[in-house]
Design a protein around this motif. Structure first.
Motif, PDB file in Angstrom:
ATOM      1  N   GLY A 127      17.625 -40.560  21.726  1.00 47.75           N
ATOM      2  CA  GLY A 127      17.811 -40.837  20.306  1.00 47.75           C
ATOM      3  C   GLY A 127      17.645 -42.283  19.910  1.00 47.75           C
ATOM      4  N   ASP A 128      17.505 -43.189  20.883  1.00 50.92           N
ATOM      5  CA  ASP A 128      17.458 -44.607  20.543  1.00 50.92           C
ATOM      6  C   ASP A 128      16.089 -45.035  20.029  1.00 50.92           C
ATOM      7  N   SER A 129      15.069 -44.187  20.234  1.00 51.81           N
ATOM      8  CA  SER A 129      13.728 -44.534  19.785  1.00 51.81           C
ATOM      9  C   SER A 129      12.857 -43.295  19.789  1.00 51.81           C
ATOM     10  N   CYS A 130      11.613 -43.473  19.332  1.00 49.16           N
ATOM     11  CA  CYS A 130      10.656 -42.370  19.346  1.00 49.16           C
ATOM     12  C   CYS A 130      10.267 -41.967  20.766  1.00 49.16           C
ATOM     13  N   ALA A 131      10.533 -42.822  21.744  1.00 49.08           N
ATOM     14  CA  ALA A 131      10.216 -42.463  23.123  1.00 49.08           C
ATOM     15  C   ALA A 131      11.110 -41.343  23.635  1.00 49.08           C
TER      16      ALA A 131
ATOM     17  N   ARG B   8       5.199 -48.010  14.461  1.00 46.84           N
ATOM     18  CA  ARG B   8       4.689 -49.066  13.600  1.00 46.84           C
ATOM     19  C   ARG B   8       5.798 -49.683  12.758  1.00 46.84           C
ATOM     20  N   ASN B   9       5.495 -50.885  12.259  1.00 44.20           N
ATOM     21  CA  ASN B   9       6.424 -51.504  11.327  1.00 44.20           C
ATOM     22  C   ASN B   9       6.412 -50.725  10.013  1.00 44.20           C
ATOM     23  N   ALA B  10       7.431 -50.948   9.187  1.00 49.29           N
ATOM     24  CA  ALA B  10       7.529 -50.239   7.916  1.00 49.29           C
ATOM     25  C   ALA B  10       6.287 -50.511   7.069  1.00 49.29           C
ATOM     26  N   SER B  11       5.639 -49.438   6.609  1.00 46.51           N
ATOM     27  CA  SER B  11       4.456 -49.567   5.761  1.00 46.51           C
ATOM     28  C   SER B  11       4.272 -48.266   5.008  1.00 46.51           C
ATOM     29  N   THR B  12       3.505 -48.345   3.917  1.00 45.19           N
ATOM     30  CA  THR B  12       3.249 -47.139   3.135  1.00 45.19           C
ATOM     31  C   THR B  12       2.387 -46.154   3.910  1.00 45.19           C
TER      32      THR B  12
ATOM     33  N   ASP C 286       1.894 -39.900  13.761  1.00 45.12           N
ATOM     34  CA  ASP C 286       1.287 -40.934  14.602  1.00 45.12           C
ATOM     35  C   ASP C 286       1.797 -42.328  14.296  1.00 45.12           C
ATOM     36  N   ALA C 287       2.907 -42.438  13.579  1.00 42.13           N
ATOM     37  CA  ALA C 287       3.284 -43.746  13.043  1.00 42.13           C
ATOM     38  C   ALA C 287       4.722 -44.140  13.331  1.00 42.13           C
TER      39      ALA C 287
ATOM     40  N   ASP D 111      18.309 -51.777  17.317  1.00 41.01           N
ATOM     41  CA  ASP D 111      17.642 -51.878  16.019  1.00 41.01           C
ATOM     42  C   ASP D 111      16.140 -51.921  16.283  1.00 41.01           C
ATOM     43  N   ASP D 112      15.485 -50.748  16.203  1.00 43.20           N
ATOM     44  CA  ASP D 112      14.074 -50.658  16.543  1.00 43.20           C
ATOM     45  C   ASP D 112      13.164 -50.550  15.327  1.00 43.20           C
ATOM     46  N   TYR D 113      13.678 -50.048  14.209  1.00 42.63           N
ATOM     47  CA  TYR D 113      12.805 -49.724  13.081  1.00 42.63           C
ATOM     48  C   TYR D 113      13.386 -50.246  11.767  1.00 42.63           C
TER      49      TYR D 113
END
Length: 759
Positions: free
Chosen positions: A196-200, A277-281, A273-274, A223-225
């Motif tokens: 649960g700590d990341s998408c991995a 990534r950093n926060a983006s639209t 697929d995202a 704090d990953d995202y």
């Protein structure tokens, strides 16, 4: 040499690269090391023997200065160490977080056998000029996006990277800021990823008949995202990741409720697929914040098959000004998909058949739309768009009112180009002041052309609405629209009251536009100051107006670039329709006062201007001149009207709420024992009526005086209104030296008394 097995002496040749060595002294470059096990001279025995930092089978590997020769690092819990240098190598990549260009770089093929958290650090070696930057890619190359990037800290010069990855190959770049290069020591390790700590290693969502109910927490996680919504976007707060898998198109409803007192949750959904990534639209589908209560929600009308990433994060809260974490309850519902609104995007913008003079009205909702646009006024909820064409300039007014939704906070934005979110394309915008109320935009003389009107929701809200659009003959500009005819302010008696309007005015001065580049109507007044003076300005929108005034002054030639402009002040979010400012000392001469509009707003207002004697600069304007207060407690007088803006506190979550852009002064006190401390800052009844004081305490130790890190702040308090007192109570403050800053919210300044008492 002696053959001990046979007891005889045998002759050997001692030469670089030939067999028969027993020590390094028997070998010569380029094979200057002796492998005593095989009696062979080799190029290297350890990584440290090679400039590239890598030795394999007695030979130095080449510098990994491009993807084709990336050096493999098989990571485990035991750190892998590489000592190398980027000096005289090529510049193959420019990482997104690197400053400057031209820095040589190296790349490593990082291999992990299971979902892991990778920890990497790079430390410049002694005498190295390298200012390292680290970047991690899933595909090697300058065109590939780095899903993790970090640069060296100013404190120790080291660059650190800590990120979760699934099993596989990743490419670690050692780059640098400002073209620097040099030697470095790299340490890299990998430990199993926490569930649960990341998408991995995402947590599953256990659905039963399309519904899931989960109790979770973010305490102890990384704090990953970050997100696109909220006050902080989740920066500085730990987060937890769930995998949301859909087999068919669904409407997805999510809600997160805090179960911890100081936890203010965010919830956001990222595309398949995202995740990394950093926060983006392009990465984020939707985001919900806990406003104004402790719950955050998302409602996506239609989402296709795939695995999406659901992230619960923390926003700033009054209890955790640098981030928050805690327990939460998550509800997820999968429902039949909704048919999207036909005007969800620009290519489906619905035409409005406007009257030459009169009102058109329609009803619709944003429930079945996506978040495609926003503006400087907000608008992170789903939105729909309308279009209309004017053949000649007309007065224009649009009003959107929620219908049947007590939580909807509508936002209106008028653009000259539908998909252009730049301030230059924004003609007007407005957000409703509270949920369930209307948003209104006006333009005195909207030019002929094609325009696009967006109906959005602030703080991710959505709902049904009623839209009314009115047009009639254009409103002519006010007489003081330009520098050709500024209205004089009659200050012969010291104070002037005037009424005015920016409706119908042009945008003649862009020196103080909020946001920069957005067209805001403005008007101008002239003041002739005979001798050095102070001035107080108070501009307030008329009742019922959505006007958010901005004020600034210029000396000399009106509206000229490079003019002396001592201040630019906009409204306090607690009362955005009123803006006040006191300038402690103005030089004699001709001055111009501009009344402009924040967020493209315009409207009628009242202006009060008062001249007074100049206020001398305070003698405690910075840490070096701080006034010491006795431990026994005291009451002193002070003044911030001619003070510099040296620092600001961490008090309110909105800009200028903690002393940003306001003059400030500082005091110190020293205690020899633990005390409960009370501090009150009370504005003067005459020279403090336009002052909203802020007081904050820093310590322990004099070095903390000018340190804006929230960690050194012992407490902060803000007055609730202009002319009101700010009172700070600190319980069990340890012995030591403490700094007391007196500042101003909403860029206000004034005269005050400060009372300090210790118990």
């Amino acid at each position: 040499m002696c053959d001990e097995a046979s007891g005889t002496c045998i002759a050997v040749a001692v030469d670089g690269g030939k067999e028969g060595c027993s020590a390094d002294a028997d070998c010569a470059a380029p094979t200057a090391r002796c492998d005593v096990a095989s009696h062979t001279c080799v190029q290297c025995l350890a990584d440290a023997d090679c400039e590239s930092g890598a030795c394999a089978a007695g030979a130095c590997l080449p510098f990994p200065d491009r993807c084709e020769v990336a050096q493999t690092l098989q990571l485990s819990a035991t750190p892998t160490v590489v000592v190398s240098s980027t000096r005289n190598l090529g510049d193959d990549i420019h990482l997104a977080c690197a400053a400057g260009e031209g820095a040589p770089d190296l790349v490593y093929d990082v291999v992990v056998s299971a979902p892991s958290r990778i920890h990497v650090s790079v430390t410049p070696t002694q005498g190295s000029a390298l200012r390292p930057v680290l970047g991690l890619q899933s595909e090697c190359g300058s065109e590939s996006e780095s899903f993790a990037c970090n640069w060296a800290s100013a404190e120790d010069g080291q660059a650190h990277l800590s990120v979760d990855v699934p099993a596989g190959h990743f490419y670690l770049w050692v780059d640098a800021d400002y073209g620097t290069s040099g030697g470095f020591r790299l340490e890299a390790s990998a430990v199993p990823a926490t569930d649960g700590d990341s998408c991995a290693a995402p947590l599953p969502i256990p659905f039963v008949d399309g519904h899931a109910s989960i109790d979770g927490h973010t305490d102890g996680l990384s704090d990953d995202y970050d997100a696109l919504c909220g006050v902080s976007g989740g920066f500085g707060s730990p987060d937890v990741v769930y995998a949301l898998t859909l087999e068919a198109p669904q409407r997805v409803q999510l809600s997160v409720t805090s179960n911890s007192e100081d936890f203010r949750p965010l919830v956001y959904l990222r595309r398949p697929d995202a995740c990394a990534r950093n926060a983006s639209t392009t990465a984020e589908l939707d985001c919900g914040e806990a406003f104004p209560v402790s719950g955050a929600s998302i409602d996506i009308p239609s989402l296709g098959p795939g695995t999406y990433w659901l992230i619960v994060d923390g926003d700033l809260s009054p209890g955790h000004i640098s981030g928050s974490s805690g327990d939460f309850h998550l509800e997820v519902d999968l429902l039949p998909p909704l048919m999207l609104a036909s005007n969800d995007r620009c290519d489906g913008a619905l035409p409005l058949a406007l009257k030459d003079s009169g009102t058109v009205e329609l009803s619709a909702d944003t429930l079945s739309a996506f978040d495609d646009a926003d503006s400087a006024c907000g608008g992170t909820g789903p939105d729909v768009v309308y279009t209309f064409t004017l053949t000649e300039p007309r007065y224009f007014e649009a009003r959107v009112t929620p219908s049947g939704s007590a939580t909807f906070i509508p936002v209106l934005a008028l653009r000259s180009a539908c998909e252009d979110g730049a301030p230059t394309a924004l003609v007007a915008c407005n957000a409703a002041p509270k949920s369930g109320s209307a948003a209104v935009i006006t333009h005195g003389a909207l030019p002929a052309g094609t325009w696009y009107l967006w109906v959005d929701g602030d703080h991710q809200t959505r709902g049904a609405f009623n839209l009314q659009v009115t047009t009639w003959a254009p409103v002519y500009p006010p007489p003081n629209d330009t520098c050709l005819s500024p209205d004089p302010l009659p200050l012969s008696q010291g104070t002037a009251w005037v009424t005015g309007t920016t409706l119908g005015a042009g945008d003649d001065n862009s020196a103080c536009e909020i946001p920069s580049g957005a067209a805001s109507p403005d008007v101008v007044y002239a003041i002739s100051i005979q001798s050095k003076s102070s001035i107080s300005l108070d501009v307030e929108a008329v009742a019922g107006s959505n006007f958010r005034p901005v004020i600034y002054m210029e000396k000399g030639l009106c509206g000229q670039a490079g003019a002396d402009r001592p201040f630019c002040v906009w409204g306090d979010p607690a009362n955005p329709g009123r803006v006040v400012h006191t300038e402690g000392s103005l030089a004699p001469g001709l001055w111009h006062v501009w009344v402009d509009g924040e967020l493209t707003t315009s409207g009628a207002f009242t202006l009060k201007a008062t001249l007074g004697p100049p206020v001398p600069a305070p003698n405690n304007d910075d840490c070096a001149t701080a006034v010491a207060l006795p431990e026994t407690g005291t009451t002193v007088s002070g003044d911030t009207r001619s003070a510099n803006d040296s620092t600001f506190g961490t008090c309110e979550l909105w800009e200028t709420g903690s002393g940003e852009r306001a003059g400030d002064v500082v005091y110190t006190f020293t205690t020899s024992a633990t005390h409960d401390v009370s501090i009150e800052v009370k504005p003067d009844p005459i020279d403090g009526t336009l002052y909203r004081p802020v007081v904050y305490v820093r310590g322990n130790g004099s070095a903390s005086c000018g340190d804006g890190d929230p960690a050194v702040q012992a407490g902060c308090a803000v007055a609730s209104s202009l002319g009101g007192s700010a009172t700070l109570s600190l319980t069990a403050l340890p012995a030591g030296t403490w700094s007391v800053w007196v500042d101003g919210a909403g860029q206000t300044t004034g005269k005050f008394t400060l009372s300090l008492s210790l118990h």
